[in-house]
Design an enzyme around this catalytic site. Structure first.
Site, PDB file in Angstrom:
ATOM      1  N   LYS A  81      -9.178   6.510  -3.179  1.00 30.21           N
ATOM      2  CA  LYS A  81      -8.200   7.018  -4.130  1.00 30.21           C
ATOM      3  C   LYS A  81      -7.178   6.067  -4.112  1.00 30.21           C
ATOM      4  CE  LYS A  81      -6.082   9.565  -0.401  1.00 30.21           C
ATOM      5  NZ  LYS A  81      -5.879  10.979   0.376  1.00 30.21           N
TER       6      LYS A  81
ATOM      7  N   ARG B  65      -1.768  23.114   2.502  1.00 30.43           N
ATOM      8  CA  ARG B  65      -1.713  22.733   1.182  1.00 30.43           C
ATOM      9  C   ARG B  65      -2.918  23.243   0.215  1.00 30.43           C
ATOM     10  NH1 ARG B  65      -1.640  15.961   1.434  1.00 30.43           N
ATOM     11  NH2 ARG B  65      -3.863  16.561   1.676  1.00 30.43           N
TER      12      ARG B  65
ATOM     13  N   TYR C  53      23.734  -7.793  -3.050  1.00 30.24           N
ATOM     14  CA  TYR C  53      24.305  -6.472  -3.311  1.00 30.24           C
ATOM     15  C   TYR C  53      25.051  -5.736  -2.472  1.00 30.24           C
ATOM     16  CZ  TYR C  53      21.466  -7.213  -8.019  1.00 30.24           C
ATOM     17  OH  TYR C  53      21.131  -7.647  -8.968  1.00 30.24           O
TER      18      TYR C  53
ATOM     19  N   MET D  90      15.524  -6.632  -6.870  1.00 30.25           N
ATOM     20  CA  MET D  90      14.283  -6.427  -7.481  1.00 30.25           C
ATOM     21  C   MET D  90      13.076  -7.539  -7.472  1.00 30.25           C
ATOM     22  SD  MET D  90      13.537  -5.707 -11.604  1.00 30.25           S
ATOM     23  CE  MET D  90      14.654  -4.248 -11.510  1.00 30.25           C
TER      24      MET D  90
END
Ligand SMILES: *Cc1c(COP(=O)(O)O)cnc(C)c1O
Length: 361
Positions: A35, A131, A256, A304
């Site tokens: 998956k 679940r 940053y 990024m």
């Protein structure tokens, strides 16, 4: 020249890991879980490499359809099943097997008309995960309803899922096993319990079918361990290259938010990898990065397209030098810890722009 951000896939490792699953779960059939684009490795690529598995499992209908369209003929189980009649139709049309876990699905099955095909189902028991699946009396009732459903192929198969199998000290897994084995002993269908953590950590559990995901990709489902502790080999390694080197004075900040402040004169390396590639933004300073095969620490915030590292231990490193973010020599489990996450999310998080280089079997 070392290319920018690329993933290397060692496909021979996948075959090795499949053999290891057989060793851990002798006598069981293997439903290889591919998956989520095979945990970021490419769903059709991994279906091809793992073609000797007894079956495949995917989460969603469209993943199964994609495998059929690519020509795969193996049994494919859709772990979430269908939510409407149209999806049920797709399952039938593509001969996909379905997990059945809600009364709504049973109603859709009962209302279905106009086909001679049969749906192979895995009825899901909720043994404590809370679940998907039916509990207790609801499970028995669902089983009876499926028995009298013309569309459903007999015998009905039975499935459950562990909640905490990666915690070997948690008694919950033993209780889940007990509930499931008690409930299924009089039923004729096939049974399936264990994911990777169940296969490695609870080896005495025999159910007929195992459902390995993570371990096929060579990673450890257990915190504090790596795949190699269990005889597994990682398929994926993530690489890039240095693109700049500079000296920064003590007291200056890097990146940053000035997250990192140099407490000494620092030779800084800038590497072309970032969260835009799937290198997790929350990875903490100090996380190891291999530059020219040697460990150096990540410093400052992940951006990024770039990260920064402390190159004081490598005064000769230069732009173009090769970098490994995780892989054989740098376990992804270790990087996941620095990123406050698990190897699953790192594997699944590789983005489209990362080039894939595969080494065939
Ligand atoms: C994803 C999944 C698996 C595989 O789990 P791993 O921990 O990756 O081995 C098995 N069963 C079900 C129901 C799943 O959703």
């Amino acid at each position: 020249m070392t290319p920018a951000a690329y993933v290397h896939l060692d496909l021979a490792a996948a075959r090795h890991n499949l053999i290891q699953v057989k060793r851990y779960a002798p006598g069981n059939k293997i439903m290889a879980v591919i998956k989520a684009n095979a945990y970021g490795h490419g769903i059709t690529r991994m279906a091809r490499v793992l073609e000797t598995a007894d079956a495949f499992a995917v989460a969603r209908v469209d993943e199964g359809v994609r495998l059929r369209n690519a020509g795969f003929k193996q049994a494919i189980t859709v772990l979430q099943g269908f939510v409407c009649a149209e999806e049920l139709e797709l399952l039938l049309q593509h001969q996909l097997d379905s997990v059945v876990h809600t009364p709504q699905q049973i109603a859709i099955l009962q209302q279905h008309t106009g086909t001679n095909s049969r749906l192979n189902v895995w009825l899901k028991m909720d043994t404590g995960m809370n679940r998907l699946g039916f509990k207790g009396h609801d499970f028995a009732a669902a089983y009876q309803q499926l028995l009298s459903c013309a569309l459903v192929q007999q015998p009905i198969n039975l499935i459950t899922h562990f909640a905490n199998a990666d915690d070997l000290l948690d008694d919950k897994t033993r209780r889940q096993i007990e509930v499931f084995t008690n409930a299924i002993k009089d039923f004729p269908g096939e049974c399936s319990i264990a994911n990777s953590a169940g296969i490695i950590g609870w080896p005495h559990v025999v159910s007929g079918w195992v459902r390995p995901g993570l371990m096929l990709y060579g990673c450890s489902p257990f915190a504090g361990k790596t795949g190699s502790d269990f005889g597994l080999k990682p398929i994926m390694s993530l690489h890039s290259r240095l693109i700049a080197v500079k000296d920064v004075a003590a007291g200056e900040s890097v990146g940053y938010s000035g997250l990192w402040q140099c407490d000494r004169p620092t030779r800084l390396g800038v590497i072309s990898i970032g969260y835009g590639d799937g290198y997790h933004r929350h990875t903490k300073s100090g996380a190891p990065v291999l530059v020219n095969g040697q460990r150096v620490p990540l410093i400052g915030r992940v951006s990024m397209d770039m990260i920064t590292v402390d190159l004081n231990s490598q005064p000769l490193a230069a732009p173009g030098d090769p970098v490994t973010l995780w892989g054989d020599a740098l376990p992804i489990e270790e990087i996941a810890r620095y990123a406050d996450t698990i190897p699953y999310t790192l594997l699944c998080g590789i983005t489209q722009r990362v080039r894939i280089v595969e080494q065939s079997v």
